[in-house]
Write an enzyme that holds these catalytic residues in place. Sequence first.
Site, mmCIF file in Angstrom:
data_model
loop_
_atom_site.group_PDB
_atom_site.id
_atom_site.type_symbol
_atom_site.label_atom_id
_atom_site.label_comp_id
_atom_site.label_asym_id
_atom_site.label_seq_id
_atom_site.Cartn_x
_atom_site.Cartn_y
_atom_site.Cartn_z
ATOM 1 N N LYS A 22 7.307 -0.975 -3.230
ATOM 2 C CA LYS A 22 8.194 -1.486 -2.186
ATOM 3 C C LYS A 22 9.641 -1.104 -2.464
ATOM 4 O O LYS A 22 10.367 -0.651 -1.566
ATOM 5 C CB LYS A 22 8.049 -3.004 -2.093
ATOM 6 C CG LYS A 22 8.841 -3.619 -0.932
ATOM 7 C CD LYS A 22 8.732 -5.135 -0.923
ATOM 8 C CE LYS A 22 7.411 -5.616 -0.371
ATOM 9 N NZ LYS A 22 6.432 -5.989 -1.371
ATOM 10 N N ARG A 112 11.352 -10.547 -3.173
ATOM 11 C CA ARG A 112 10.096 -9.895 -2.787
ATOM 12 C C ARG A 112 9.475 -9.137 -3.958
ATOM 13 O O ARG A 112 10.153 -8.360 -4.643
ATOM 14 C CB ARG A 112 10.357 -8.940 -1.622
ATOM 15 C CG ARG A 112 11.190 -9.570 -0.521
ATOM 16 C CD ARG A 112 11.650 -8.556 0.502
ATOM 17 N NE ARG A 112 10.539 -8.054 1.283
ATOM 18 C CZ ARG A 112 10.599 -6.943 2.000
ATOM 19 N NH1 ARG A 112 11.701 -6.208 2.004
ATOM 20 N NH2 ARG A 112 9.559 -6.557 2.704
ATOM 21 N N GLY A 127 0.092 -8.008 1.087
ATOM 22 C CA GLY A 127 -0.167 -9.434 1.010
ATOM 23 C C GLY A 127 -0.729 -9.920 -0.311
ATOM 24 O O GLY A 127 -1.029 -11.111 -0.449
ATOM 25 N N THR A 131 6.153 -13.134 -1.593
ATOM 26 C CA THR A 131 7.500 -12.931 -1.079
ATOM 27 C C THR A 131 8.068 -14.299 -0.708
ATOM 28 O O THR A 131 7.342 -15.145 -0.168
ATOM 29 C CB THR A 131 7.474 -12.012 0.158
ATOM 30 O OG1 THR A 131 7.265 -10.663 -0.262
ATOM 31 C CG2 THR A 131 8.789 -12.077 0.924
ATOM 32 N N GLN A 303 10.567 -3.098 5.364
ATOM 33 C CA GLN A 303 9.496 -2.511 4.565
ATOM 34 C C GLN A 303 8.875 -1.342 5.332
ATOM 35 O O GLN A 303 8.761 -1.379 6.549
ATOM 36 C CB GLN A 303 8.400 -3.538 4.261
ATOM 37 C CG GLN A 303 7.354 -3.044 3.269
ATOM 38 C CD GLN A 303 6.494 -4.183 2.740
ATOM 39 O OE1 GLN A 303 6.910 -5.313 2.726
ATOM 40 N NE2 GLN A 303 5.303 -3.868 2.302
ATOM 41 N N ARG A 305 5.542 1.418 4.501
ATOM 42 C CA ARG A 305 4.534 1.907 3.557
ATOM 43 C C ARG A 305 3.550 2.787 4.308
ATOM 44 O O ARG A 305 3.390 2.672 5.525
ATOM 45 C CB ARG A 305 3.812 0.741 2.897
ATOM 46 C CG ARG A 305 3.154 -0.214 3.873
ATOM 47 C CD ARG A 305 2.534 -1.403 3.141
ATOM 48 N NE ARG A 305 2.114 -2.426 4.073
ATOM 49 C CZ ARG A 305 2.424 -3.714 3.948
ATOM 50 N NH1 ARG A 305 3.171 -4.125 2.940
ATOM 51 N NH2 ARG A 305 1.991 -4.597 4.830
ATOM 52 N N HIS A 804 -33.906 13.409 7.915
ATOM 53 C CA HIS A 804 -34.993 13.281 6.943
ATOM 54 C C HIS A 804 -35.612 11.889 6.930
ATOM 55 O O HIS A 804 -36.832 11.748 6.894
ATOM 56 C CB HIS A 804 -34.480 13.651 5.552
ATOM 57 C CG HIS A 804 -33.975 15.054 5.489
ATOM 58 N ND1 HIS A 804 -34.802 16.129 5.256
ATOM 59 C CD2 HIS A 804 -32.736 15.580 5.662
ATOM 60 C CE1 HIS A 804 -34.086 17.246 5.281
ATOM 61 N NE2 HIS A 804 -32.845 16.932 5.516
#
Length: 846
Positions: A22, A112, A127, A131, A303, A305, A804
């Site tokens: 982060k 955080r 999660g 934070t 944030q 990501r 198969h």
Amino acid sequence: MTSYILDLTEIRPTDVALAGGKGANLGELTRIDGVRVPPGFCVTTEAFERVVADTPSVGALLDTLSQQIDDQQAIQAVGAGLRDAVRAAVLPDGLAAAVMRRLDERSTYAVRSSATAEDLPTASFAGQHDTYLNVPGPDVLDHLRRCWASLFTDRAISYRRHNSVDHRRVRMAVVVQRLVNPRASGILFTADPVTSDRTVSSVDAGFGVGEALVSGLVNPDVYRVRDDTIVARTVAAKRIAMHAVAGGGIEERAVEPERQEQAALTDGEVLDLVRLGRRIEAHFGRPQDIEWCWDDDGFAIVQSRPITTLFPVPGTGDDENHVYVSVGHQQMMTDPMKPLGLSFWQMTTPRPMAVAGGRLFVDVTEILARPSSRDNLINALGTSDPLIGGALRSIVAREGFLPDRPDEGKAAWVPPGSGAETIATDPAVVTELIELAEQSLAVLKRDISPLEGAALLDFIRADLPILRKTLQEPRSMQVIMAGMAAATWLNEHMREWLGETNAADTLTQSVPHNITSEMGLALLDVADAVRPYPEAVALLERVEGDDFLDELPAPARDAVRGFLDVYGMRCAGEIDITRPRWSERPSTLVPLILGNVRNFEPGAHERLFAQGRRQALDKERELLARLDEKQAEETKRMIDRVRTFSGYREYPKYHMIARYFVYKQALLAEADRLVAAGVLADREDIFHLSFDELSDVDSAKPLIGERKQAYESYLALTPPRVFTSDGEVVTGAYGRDDLPPGALAGLGVSAGAVEGRARVVRDMAEADLGPGDILVTAYTDPSWTPVFVTIAGLVTEVGGLMTHGAVIAREYGLPAVVGVEQATRLIADGQRIRVHGTGGFVEILR
């Protein structure tokens, strides 16, 4: 002290080890023009490391946690001890004063967690760590310790275990930022998280602080945006919101009734946010999951990501739309393949294939774009897998998506095996094809044995066309297609003439020359050789490794080795040459042998084969007796044809896998020489290089570590059946409205109905199946055949009419339904279910 604290503007993307995922992402965000990041700093991992070093109990508990304890209560106790120890730890000298100097006592902050295994391309850890919002300046130090302690919550420990992340190697940094007190906040995905379409952005928005939205306490407003246009909008009733409280913390407040159904953002603000997200995505070079806030100063990004759940898209080198169809769903191998396996499959097959997420896909754009070939392709793939056919039809229906390709000068695409109707129903054709393949394999084994180095690689490269020629031999394809055509004819005409459904399923039981079904029965003979020796059974029950054969009594040992001599090149996921074969890992067969010892009497092989043949002959007599003379004559001809040819369907792949194993053994011997010379650390490192890269291992060696990490990340991805160059996963549907309530739809591939206990099995080596059980698994390839002799029915998530598992289920007379999406999740192990192989659905009874 500077090593303990960094301003966000000082942090670079390479500083993950210091600032965590982060922190590194936030630092990089501060360098993007037009992106506002709340000011702040990062307490680096060096501070955390000092706390761990100065608190002996933390190190001791980490040692315990790293021992792979399986007792959940013990894990929870260790986690609680770690949290207590960290919260009580003494801060490193000077850290408290350095933190407080950067704080304003009149302001509040967001504190955080930022772990080193967080917000990474392969695992978001979203999660998993704590934070804290609206923290007054004097309380920041206490919340710093709480963030450190959250590295050891039960959920974080479990997540690391699931993702194979070493507890001792993870470090925690903590980001401290001035709090934004927003009127709205939410999440922006720069690619659609549901369809994976990279051209669509998704915005979730709500009032106040984003905690209520992220925690699922409120329904957000949801927008879908494509090409700077809102293409879908849902404004939710927002009855509560979270807001900062004077003195610290956040609280839940009711939204005024007149505002509850108002949008949190205007349409213009939504589009501005998406443009900002595209700028961030372009900077990071991949789709982003972005948390944002909106206040009087505009948007603040708190944030960003990578979206770790998106399936990768093959590179195309152009701006055209492309459509990809999964090879794995046709080959019953949806797991990722290592680079050597990918390259061998690409060299074996005639059609070019794209690689994405460790899987292979065929670009079918040109075939779909031409009217002359489109229907043939959709019908061929749709017959095998209706979900693929449905997805392709929906793409064709999109106006302007596919290029407009005229038919002039292009021959229509036709399925392989043309001319099948002209081949005579002659068993000698099949035996001759098998004999030629066996002779070719013997020559390969003889000629490859003395080779090494460049000569070996050149030999394999020259031999692959021989394998391709064997697989594409016109008579071979004609035999396979003739068997399939005869089965289709029988099903259609018996339904029309007699009202019989799926008659061919019974008529194809115990046919000759089916190398795969013979393999399942042959393992019963191995059990017969083991059963008389209690000491052999006891040995197998405690086997842990693969060096057990020499300890078996001679008859049992010889039986296992005899089986491996014929079938030892097989394994789960066998189209990947790098997967361990039964000859390399014979312990894989032990549960199956023990199951056969327990569940069958001696001589079961011959009895089961004779039973299947008798049922087929009885069915033949019954059908012919009900037909008029001309119909009976035609039907008898087709029955002879299907029984002569359908068993051969399994042989070409068996030959290919046998040839692969010869290549693999030679390449591993070469790898051993490279290890002895100090070029490689491990013989299996070659699996992470392509075949061409083996020509210069020294130069390619730096790629091995990166490839291993990528392969691990691919294991968590679910490959789509069909997707586009926009990344959009296109799904088909069975479109059935005739099913009982709650039934799971699929494709019925082997007739009959059976009720029994569901056994959800993901790894054949862990199968514990009893008579009457119904196997529920993701997919079956030929290696699963030995379990078919025990079970009463089959349900898979992947499969088609001629894959198969379907072929062997029919030959063994097992009701089977394939293509049942999420079957291994929707059906619980031990539940009682009913499989309707004729109707193509599964009922969960209790």
